[in-house]
Scaffold this motif. Structure first.
Motif, PDB file in Angstrom:
ATOM      1  N   GLY A   1       1.042  -1.241   0.068  1.00  0.00           N
ATOM      2  CA  GLY A   1       0.000  -0.026  -0.274  1.00  0.00           C
ATOM      3  C   GLY A   1       0.722   1.459   0.104  1.00  0.00           C
ATOM      4  O   GLY A   1       0.348   2.413   0.111  1.00  0.00           O
ATOM      5  N   LEU A   2       2.088   1.149  -0.142  1.00  0.00           N
ATOM      6  CA  LEU A   2       2.991   2.253  -0.115  1.00  0.00           C
ATOM      7  C   LEU A   2       3.472   2.608  -1.537  1.00  0.00           C
ATOM      8  O   LEU A   2       3.620   1.580  -2.370  1.00  0.00           O
ATOM      9  CB  LEU A   2       4.281   2.023   0.621  1.00  0.00           C
ATOM     10  N   SER A   3       3.947   3.637  -1.732  1.00  0.00           N
ATOM     11  CA  SER A   3       4.494   4.087  -3.019  1.00  0.00           C
ATOM     12  C   SER A   3       5.494   5.254  -2.954  1.00  0.00           C
ATOM     13  O   SER A   3       5.485   6.094  -2.195  1.00  0.00           O
ATOM     14  CB  SER A   3       3.322   4.766  -4.061  1.00  0.00           C
ATOM     15  N   PHE A   4       6.680   4.878  -3.904  1.00  0.00           N
ATOM     16  CA  PHE A   4       7.703   5.924  -3.904  1.00  0.00           C
ATOM     17  C   PHE A   4       7.309   6.997  -5.027  1.00  0.00           C
ATOM     18  O   PHE A   4       8.421   7.683  -5.533  1.00  0.00           O
ATOM     19  CB  PHE A   4       9.001   5.346  -4.012  1.00  0.00           C
ATOM     20  N   ASN A   5       6.314   6.685  -5.761  1.00  0.00           N
ATOM     21  CA  ASN A   5       5.817   7.887  -6.969  1.00  0.00           C
ATOM     22  C   ASN A   5       4.499   8.226  -6.647  1.00  0.00           C
ATOM     23  O   ASN A   5       3.808   7.708  -5.761  1.00  0.00           O
ATOM     24  CB  ASN A   5       6.015   6.786  -8.423  1.00  0.00           C
ATOM     25  N   HIS A   6       4.045   9.363  -7.634  1.00  0.00           N
ATOM     26  CA  HIS A   6       2.727   9.710  -7.433  1.00  0.00           C
ATOM     27  C   HIS A   6       1.973   9.860  -8.767  1.00  0.00           C
ATOM     28  O   HIS A   6       0.604  10.206  -8.728  1.00  0.00           O
ATOM     29  CB  HIS A   6       2.694  11.141  -6.612  1.00  0.00           C
ATOM     30  N   ASN A   7       2.551   9.707  -9.692  1.00  0.00           N
ATOM     31  CA  ASN A   7       1.737   9.898 -11.002  1.00  0.00           C
ATOM     32  C   ASN A   7       1.014   8.729 -11.513  1.00  0.00           C
ATOM     33  O   ASN A   7      -0.062   9.031 -12.182  1.00  0.00           O
ATOM     34  CB  ASN A   7       2.863  10.148 -12.263  1.00  0.00           C
TER      35      ASN A   7
ATOM     36  N   GLY B   1      -6.381   3.758  -4.800  1.00  0.00           N
ATOM     37  CA  GLY B   1      -6.719   4.719  -5.058  1.00  0.00           C
ATOM     38  C   GLY B   1      -6.155   6.066  -4.241  1.00  0.00           C
ATOM     39  O   GLY B   1      -6.882   7.036  -4.011  1.00  0.00           O
ATOM     40  N   LEU B   2      -4.936   5.940  -4.213  1.00  0.00           N
ATOM     41  CA  LEU B   2      -3.960   6.877  -3.405  1.00  0.00           C
ATOM     42  C   LEU B   2      -4.249   8.450  -4.043  1.00  0.00           C
ATOM     43  O   LEU B   2      -4.265   8.533  -5.228  1.00  0.00           O
ATOM     44  CB  LEU B   2      -2.657   6.698  -3.321  1.00  0.00           C
ATOM     45  N   ARG B   3      -4.429   9.204  -3.060  1.00  0.00           N
ATOM     46  CA  ARG B   3      -4.573  10.758  -3.726  1.00  0.00           C
ATOM     47  C   ARG B   3      -3.193  11.462  -3.451  1.00  0.00           C
ATOM     48  O   ARG B   3      -2.664  10.987  -2.700  1.00  0.00           O
ATOM     49  CB  ARG B   3      -5.843  11.339  -2.956  1.00  0.00           C
ATOM     50  N   HIS B   4      -3.281  12.705  -4.242  1.00  0.00           N
ATOM     51  CA  HIS B   4      -2.052  13.411  -4.010  1.00  0.00           C
ATOM     52  C   HIS B   4      -1.825  13.792  -2.742  1.00  0.00           C
ATOM     53  O   HIS B   4      -2.950  13.823  -1.821  1.00  0.00           O
ATOM     54  CB  HIS B   4      -2.514  14.795  -4.746  1.00  0.00           C
TER      55      HIS B   4
ATOM     56  N   TRP C   1       8.475  10.608  -0.442  1.00  0.00           N
ATOM     57  CA  TRP C   1       9.415  11.576  -1.108  1.00  0.00           C
ATOM     58  C   TRP C   1       8.480  11.951  -2.356  1.00  0.00           C
ATOM     59  O   TRP C   1       9.389  12.125  -3.567  1.00  0.00           O
ATOM     60  CB  TRP C   1      10.780  10.967  -1.286  1.00  0.00           C
ATOM     61  N   THR C   2       7.420  12.361  -2.515  1.00  0.00           N
ATOM     62  CA  THR C   2       6.888  12.680  -3.779  1.00  0.00           C
ATOM     63  C   THR C   2       6.418  13.942  -3.913  1.00  0.00           C
ATOM     64  O   THR C   2       6.360  14.516  -5.367  1.00  0.00           O
ATOM     65  CB  THR C   2       5.365  11.751  -4.095  1.00  0.00           C
ATOM     66  N   GLU C   3       6.839  14.827  -3.088  1.00  0.00           N
ATOM     67  CA  GLU C   3       6.390  16.254  -3.138  1.00  0.00           C
ATOM     68  C   GLU C   3       7.756  17.084  -2.884  1.00  0.00           C
ATOM     69  O   GLU C   3       8.793  16.368  -2.232  1.00  0.00           O
ATOM     70  CB  GLU C   3       5.276  16.691  -2.040  1.00  0.00           C
ATOM     71  N   TYR C   4       7.641  18.231  -3.583  1.00  0.00           N
ATOM     72  CA  TYR C   4       8.943  18.958  -3.468  1.00  0.00           C
ATOM     73  C   TYR C   4       9.258  19.359  -1.923  1.00  0.00           C
ATOM     74  O   TYR C   4       8.326  19.735  -1.231  1.00  0.00           O
ATOM     75  CB  TYR C   4       8.567  20.212  -4.077  1.00  0.00           C
ATOM     76  N   GLN C   5      10.481  19.083  -1.822  1.00  0.00           N
ATOM     77  CA  GLN C   5      10.978  19.058  -0.293  1.00  0.00           C
ATOM     78  C   GLN C   5      10.474  18.276   0.653  1.00  0.00           C
ATOM     79  O   GLN C   5      10.359  18.532   1.829  1.00  0.00           O
ATOM     80  CB  GLN C   5      11.170  20.499   0.215  1.00  0.00           C
ATOM     81  N   SER C   6      10.111  17.083   0.557  1.00  0.00           N
ATOM     82  CA  SER C   6       9.234  16.207   1.356  1.00  0.00           C
ATOM     83  C   SER C   6      10.228  15.271   1.403  1.00  0.00           C
ATOM     84  O   SER C   6      10.080  14.104   0.897  1.00  0.00           O
ATOM     85  CB  SER C   6       8.067  15.900   1.049  1.00  0.00           C
ATOM     86  N   CYS C   7      11.275  15.226   2.329  1.00  0.00           N
ATOM     87  CA  CYS C   7      12.252  14.205   2.518  1.00  0.00           C
ATOM     88  C   CYS C   7      11.803  13.224   3.683  1.00  0.00           C
ATOM     89  O   CYS C   7      12.763  12.259   4.116  1.00  0.00           O
ATOM     90  CB  CYS C   7      13.508  14.787   2.593  1.00  0.00           C
ATOM     91  N   GLU C   8      10.717  13.296   4.368  1.00  0.00           N
ATOM     92  CA  GLU C   8      10.467  12.513   5.520  1.00  0.00           C
ATOM     93  C   GLU C   8       9.617  11.203   5.092  1.00  0.00           C
ATOM     94  O   GLU C   8       8.998  11.492   4.095  1.00  0.00           O
ATOM     95  CB  GLU C   8       9.622  13.275   6.495  1.00  0.00           C
ATOM     96  N   ILE C   9       9.572  10.448   5.803  1.00  0.00           N
ATOM     97  CA  ILE C   9       8.724   9.250   5.591  1.00  0.00           C
ATOM     98  C   ILE C   9       7.749   9.285   6.860  1.00  0.00           C
ATOM     99  O   ILE C   9       8.072   9.329   8.060  1.00  0.00           O
ATOM    100  CB  ILE C   9       9.480   7.852   5.660  1.00  0.00           C
ATOM    101  N   SER C  10       6.417   8.994   6.771  1.00  0.00           N
ATOM    102  CA  SER C  10       5.363   9.258   7.568  1.00  0.00           C
ATOM    103  C   SER C  10       5.598   7.978   8.611  1.00  0.00           C
ATOM    104  O   SER C  10       6.054   6.858   8.194  1.00  0.00           O
ATOM    105  CB  SER C  10       4.083   9.089   7.186  1.00  0.00           C
ATOM    106  N   LYS C  11       4.820   8.143   9.684  1.00  0.00           N
ATOM    107  CA  LYS C  11       5.152   6.884  10.979  1.00  0.00           C
ATOM    108  C   LYS C  11       4.537   5.938  10.413  1.00  0.00           C
ATOM    109  O   LYS C  11       4.772   4.804  10.598  1.00  0.00           O
ATOM    110  CB  LYS C  11       4.777   7.572  12.068  1.00  0.00           C
ATOM    111  N   GLU C  12       3.189   6.228   9.650  1.00  0.00           N
ATOM    112  CA  GLU C  12       2.228   5.003   9.173  1.00  0.00           C
ATOM    113  C   GLU C  12       3.276   4.265   8.390  1.00  0.00           C
ATOM    114  O   GLU C  12       3.232   2.888   8.106  1.00  0.00           O
ATOM    115  CB  GLU C  12       1.029   5.604   8.592  1.00  0.00           C
ATOM    116  N   ALA C  13       3.774   4.856   7.312  1.00  0.00           N
ATOM    117  CA  ALA C  13       4.586   4.048   6.482  1.00  0.00           C
ATOM    118  C   ALA C  13       5.839   3.470   6.760  1.00  0.00           C
ATOM    119  O   ALA C  13       6.019   2.333   6.492  1.00  0.00           O
ATOM    120  CB  ALA C  13       5.101   5.003   5.152  1.00  0.00           C
ATOM    121  N   CYS C  14       6.394   3.952   7.815  1.00  0.00           N
ATOM    122  CA  CYS C  14       7.539   3.147   8.559  1.00  0.00           C
ATOM    123  C   CYS C  14       7.025   2.059   9.326  1.00  0.00           C
ATOM    124  O   CYS C  14       7.751   1.117   9.071  1.00  0.00           O
ATOM    125  CB  CYS C  14       7.991   3.937   9.663  1.00  0.00           C
TER     126      CYS C  14
END
Length: 157
Positions: free
Chosen positions: A47-53, A60-63, A70-83
């Motif tokens: 259920g995780l993705s390293f891309n957004h297009n 059905g992941l949304r923007h 790491w899909t947004e500009y200057q977003s270098c963190e990983i959410s706790k949920e994703a971890c």
């Protein structure tokens, strides 16, 4: 077993945004099309993705989803949920961080994490090793044997 040269690129390889990117080259015992499919399969599995297009998770992941890493500009963190999800599949994201408190990760660490993520859906005998494009220079680059310039006059302003 046959060996394949594969390349993983992080960042804006199409140079239609910030224009910064890094490429990591590997020798793999499986071809790139299998690795590409394994990435998609790992997205669906976790259920995780390293891309957004494209949404390969089937959810059905949304923007700006917390499941997109790491899909947004200057977003270098990983959410706790994703971890937590990565950990459930045997990947401890903190092992890739340069600074655990800040969750800072180098692009090299990020590439390793993505390759391990892909590995969740590769055959057990999959292996890869990083290779550097560091060739011996014929001329220049402070080469003690032939430290000279060739073709200087070829370039005009």
């Amino acid at each position: 077993m046959e060996q394949y040269k594969v390349k993983l690129t992080l960042g804006d390889w199409s140079e239609d945004g910030h224009g910064h990117y890094d490429s990591y080259k590997y020798i793999s015992n499986y071809p790139v099309d299998m690795i590409q499919q394994a990435y998609k399969d790992s997205c669906r599995k976790t259920g995780l993705s390293f891309n957004h297009n494209e949404d390969y998770t089937g959810l059905g992941l949304r923007h700006r989803s917390l499941m997109q890493i790491w899909t947004e500009y200057q977003s270098c963190e990983i959410s706790k949920e994703a971890c937590k999800i990565l950990k459930k599949y045997g990947i401890d994201a903190t092992e890739y961080f340069d600074d655990i408190d800040d969750q800072c990760i180098s692009t090299e660490g990020a590439a390793a994490l993505i390759m391990d993520f892909i590995g969740l859906s590769m055959p057990q005998d999959w292996s890869y090793k990083p290779v550097k494009d560091d060739f011996e220079a014929i001329n220049g680059w402070w080469n003690g044997n032939l430290n000279v310039q060739f073709g200087y006059g070829l370039y005009v302003d």
